[in-house]
Write an enzyme that holds these catalytic residues in place. Structure first.
Site, PDB file in Angstrom:
ATOM      1  CE  LYS A  53      -3.794  -2.393   2.266  1.00 42.45           C
ATOM      2  NZ  LYS A  53      -4.553  -2.732   3.485  1.00 42.45           N
ATOM      3  CD  GLN A  97      -3.505  -4.232   6.573  1.00 44.35           C
ATOM      4  OE1 GLN A  97      -3.669  -3.201   5.921  1.00 44.35           O
ATOM      5  NE2 GLN A  97      -3.836  -5.421   6.114  1.00 44.35           N
ATOM      6  CG  ASP A 120      -9.921  -0.200   5.174  1.00 45.67           C
ATOM      7  OD1 ASP A 120      -9.732  -0.732   4.074  1.00 45.67           O
ATOM      8  OD2 ASP A 120      -9.193  -0.387   6.171  1.00 45.67           O
TER       9      ASP A 120
HETATM   10  N1  GUN Z   1      -6.733  -6.787   6.446  1.00 45.90           N
HETATM   11  C1  GUN Z   1      -7.102  -7.621   5.433  1.00 45.90           C
HETATM   12  N2  GUN Z   1      -7.848  -6.948   4.542  1.00 45.90           N
HETATM   13  C2  GUN Z   1      -7.955  -5.671   4.981  1.00 45.90           C
HETATM   14  C3  GUN Z   1      -8.589  -4.503   4.478  1.00 45.90           C
HETATM   15  O1  GUN Z   1      -9.232  -4.493   3.433  1.00 45.90           O
HETATM   16  N3  GUN Z   1      -8.453  -3.389   5.229  1.00 45.90           N
HETATM   17  C4  GUN Z   1      -7.769  -3.375   6.389  1.00 45.90           C
HETATM   18  N4  GUN Z   1      -7.697  -2.237   7.063  1.00 45.90           N
HETATM   19  N5  GUN Z   1      -7.154  -4.430   6.891  1.00 45.90           N
HETATM   20  C5  GUN Z   1      -7.251  -5.579   6.187  1.00 45.90           C
END
Ligand code: GUN
Length: 281
Positions: A53, A97, A120
């Protein structure tokens, strides 16, 4: 033979669009959109996701940072960090995350994020906006799936869509997005009776259960569009989806591969959400 929906290629097109948007934002506002990612603990998979990311955000010219916290971080410390990011005008997007270290109530932390910075799309305000057709931030993976379906040229109005999986991150928002495009949506899950029979009715199948190669050819109506959100390891340790690609591909009308399907779209949509949040600030 199915048309292969190339997520890598489509994700690149989205990132290119975002890069252009970032430059236009910089010219208009004198600053770059800022994405801030919070990584708490030492989950190795999360570490990889967050690095990806971070790299992708840099590549489109965004500002921002990764806030790395030890596994011993407390809920109060996390909440304090979220609050600091909420009030910082240089921060447009906040992503915490998941999973968070044991003992921390993820819901409490996610609900503390300013909904306008919730890239998100997990905050209840954004969830409510999605289900009521109001503007808001939409979860990245389902947004990516919708873009793949659109690129495949599928007419969703009146089509039968089956979403397998009912998670807050994928299944539920996916159902809301398909419904907003006038599909007739079924959300199937672990207690669904006759799942193969339910899937056989579908013009579009979105598989998001997390079980390797579960969707087989006998479940798929000839010509159906199959979107595979799964990220599993098969018996040889090889990355595979929720769909048994080898058997389904000859039956489906269009299909996404794993890897190279939904995966690259998630990050591309995160960048797009961050740009959208910045523009609304
Ligand atoms: N962990 C696994 N998938 C995601 C996601 O889409 N967003 C976040 N914040 N954590 C994750």
């Amino acid at each position: 033979m199915a048309k292969l929906i190339d997520g890598k290629l489509i994700a690149k097109a989205v990132r290119d669009e975002v890069r252009g948007g970032v430059e236009a934002f910089l010219a208009a506002r004198g600053r770059r959109p800022g994405l801030h990612v919070v990584l708490a603990g030492d989950d190795p998979a999360s570490g990889v996701y967050v690095r990806n990311k971070e790299k992708a955000a840099e590549e489109v010219g965004m500002a921002g940072a990764v806030h790395r916290l030890p596994p011993t971080v407390t809920e109060a410390e996390l909440l304090a960090l979220v609050e600091r990011l909420n009030v910082d005008p240089a921060v447009d997007g906040i992503l915490v995350q998941l999973p968070l270290p044991k003992g921390i109530a993820a819901e409490k932390v996610l609900d503390a994020i300013d909904p306008a910075k919730d890239v998100d799309g997990f905050h209840p305000i954004n969830v409510g906006a999605l289900w009521t057709g109001k503007p808001g931030l939409v979860p990245c993976t389902p947004r990516g799936c919708m873009r793949l379906i659109a690129e495949a040229g599928v007419a969703l109005a009146g089509a039968r869509a089956v979403v397998i999986g009912r998670s807050n991150i994928v299944g539920k928002p996916m159902a809301a997005l398909l419904l907003a495009e006038h599909a007739t949506v079924t959300v199937a899950h672990s207690r669904t009776r006759d799942l193969p029979g339910v899937c056989l009715q579908a013009d579009v199948i979105v598989a998001a259960v997390g079980r390797a190669k579960m969707v087989r050819a006998e479940w798929v109506k000839p010509g159906a569009v199959v979107i595979d959100v799964g990220m599993n390891r098969d018996e040889h340790g090889k990355l595979c989806g929720d769909v048994d690609f080898a058997s389904v591909e000859p039956v489906a009308g269009a299909i996404t591969p794993v890897p190279g399907g939904v995966g690259p779209m998630t990050i591309a949509m995160l960048l797009d959400n961050t740009l959208a949040a910045a523009k609304r600030h």
